[in-house]
Design a protein around this motif. Structure first.
Motif, PDB file in Angstrom:
ATOM      1  N   UNK A  54      -5.117  11.283  35.713  1.00 11.68           N
ATOM      2  CA  UNK A  54      -4.361  10.299  34.942  1.00 11.68           C
ATOM      3  C   UNK A  54      -5.285   9.305  34.253  1.00 11.68           C
ATOM      4  N   UNK A  55      -6.340   8.873  34.931  1.00 11.00           N
ATOM      5  CA  UNK A  55      -7.290   7.936  34.337  1.00 11.00           C
ATOM      6  C   UNK A  55      -8.025   8.584  33.160  1.00 11.00           C
ATOM      7  N   UNK A  56      -8.445   9.819  33.328  1.00  5.78           N
ATOM      8  CA  UNK A  56      -9.124  10.512  32.226  1.00  5.78           C
ATOM      9  C   UNK A  56      -8.191  10.647  31.031  1.00  5.78           C
ATOM     10  N   UNK A  57      -6.957  11.032  31.290  1.00  2.00           N
ATOM     11  CA  UNK A  57      -5.981  11.169  30.200  1.00  2.00           C
ATOM     12  C   UNK A  57      -5.742   9.829  29.500  1.00  2.00           C
ATOM     13  N   UNK A  58      -5.714   8.751  30.279  1.00  2.05           N
ATOM     14  CA  UNK A  58      -5.486   7.430  29.705  1.00  2.05           C
ATOM     15  C   UNK A  58      -6.679   6.970  28.866  1.00  2.05           C
ATOM     16  N   UNK A  59      -7.890   7.179  29.374  1.00  2.00           N
ATOM     17  CA  UNK A  59      -9.092   6.716  28.677  1.00  2.00           C
ATOM     18  C   UNK A  59      -9.462   7.583  27.484  1.00  2.00           C
ATOM     19  N   UNK A  60      -9.227   8.884  27.605  1.00  2.00           N
ATOM     20  CA  UNK A  60      -9.615   9.813  26.542  1.00  2.00           C
ATOM     21  C   UNK A  60      -8.631  10.975  26.503  1.00  2.00           C
ATOM     22  N   UNK A  61      -7.519  10.821  25.802  1.00  2.00           N
ATOM     23  CA  UNK A  61      -6.478  11.846  25.798  1.00  2.00           C
ATOM     24  C   UNK A  61      -6.942  13.201  25.249  1.00  2.00           C
ATOM     25  N   UNK A  62      -8.035  13.217  24.488  1.00  2.00           N
ATOM     26  CA  UNK A  62      -8.514  14.470  23.912  1.00  2.00           C
ATOM     27  C   UNK A  62      -9.566  15.163  24.776  1.00  2.00           C
ATOM     28  N   UNK A  63      -9.932  14.551  25.896  1.00  2.00           N
ATOM     29  CA  UNK A  63     -10.944  15.111  26.786  1.00  2.00           C
ATOM     30  C   UNK A  63     -10.290  16.162  27.676  1.00  2.00           C
ATOM     31  N   UNK A  64     -10.839  17.387  27.684  1.00  2.00           N
ATOM     32  CA  UNK A  64     -10.216  18.399  28.542  1.00  2.00           C
ATOM     33  C   UNK A  64     -10.685  18.225  29.978  1.00  2.00           C
ATOM     34  N   UNK A  65      -9.854  18.674  30.909  1.00  2.55           N
ATOM     35  CA  UNK A  65     -10.138  18.533  32.332  1.00  2.55           C
ATOM     36  C   UNK A  65     -10.305  19.917  32.930  1.00  2.55           C
ATOM     37  N   UNK A  66     -11.477  20.110  33.541  1.00  5.54           N
ATOM     38  CA  UNK A  66     -11.815  21.364  34.205  1.00  5.54           C
ATOM     39  C   UNK A  66     -11.880  21.126  35.701  1.00  5.54           C
ATOM     40  N   UNK A  67     -11.316  22.037  36.474  1.00  2.00           N
ATOM     41  CA  UNK A  67     -11.399  21.946  37.930  1.00  2.00           C
ATOM     42  C   UNK A  67     -11.675  23.323  38.502  1.00  2.00           C
ATOM     43  N   UNK A  68     -12.611  23.393  39.439  1.00  6.72           N
ATOM     44  CA  UNK A  68     -12.876  24.634  40.168  1.00  6.72           C
ATOM     45  C   UNK A  68     -12.071  24.575  41.460  1.00  6.72           C
ATOM     46  N   UNK A  69     -11.101  25.468  41.574  1.00  2.00           N
ATOM     47  CA  UNK A  69     -10.179  25.443  42.714  1.00  2.00           C
ATOM     48  C   UNK A  69     -10.018  26.856  43.255  1.00  2.00           C
ATOM     49  N   UNK A  70     -10.235  27.017  44.549  1.00  2.00           N
ATOM     50  CA  UNK A  70     -10.126  28.336  45.169  1.00  2.00           C
ATOM     51  C   UNK A  70      -8.755  28.564  45.810  1.00  2.00           C
TER      52      UNK A  70
END
Length: 141
Positions: A2-18
């Protein structure tokens, strides 16, 4: 997220999840997911990579990109006594089966771990295997 989306809505979010069985719960918070089905060793059923990758995509309802994470280092550095660095054939299998499973990108893991196992398996030897597979893949495109 949510913070990343608020600060930079165009920034993509990558997560490594098993946790591929729970991808549907994570999908709204990420743009790209990394699936890390490793280590692949001599006793593993290599087809499991395709099965798990497809299951992950199904749970994402094909709404997110997947960048799979093949491992290319010796797992003895993490306390696994009977493991080894993947052979060229195992590395090739992981790479191509991730692609068959729908990978839209690959992130090979991990150069940092490779440095820790250098005394058992030199970085140059393991990295050369990776370069062979990467050159094969790039010639197919």
């Amino acid at each position: 997220t949510l913070l990343i989306r608020e600060l930079d809505p165009d920034h993509f979010i990558y997560a490594a999840i098993n946790l591929r069985n729970y991808y549907h719960e994570f999908k709204e918070g990420i743009d790209v997911i990394g699936y890390d089905n490793y280590p692949v060793q001599h006793y593993d059923n290599l087809r499991s990579i395709v099965i798990a990758g497809r299951q992950g995509m199904q749970r994402l309802f094909n709404t997110r990109a997947m960048w799979h994470i093949p491992q290319f280092f010796d797992w003895t550095c993490n306390g696994y006594e009977n493991e080894s660095a993947p052979t060229l054939l195992q590395l090739r299998h992981m790479t191509y089966q991730f692609i068959v499973a729908g990978a839209m990108g690959l992130i090979y893991y991990s150069y940092g771990e490779m440095k820790r196992t250098h005394s058992k398996s030199p970085i140059e030897v393991e990295f050369d295997k990776l370069k062979i597979v990467m050159n094969e893949k790039s010639n197919l495109v």
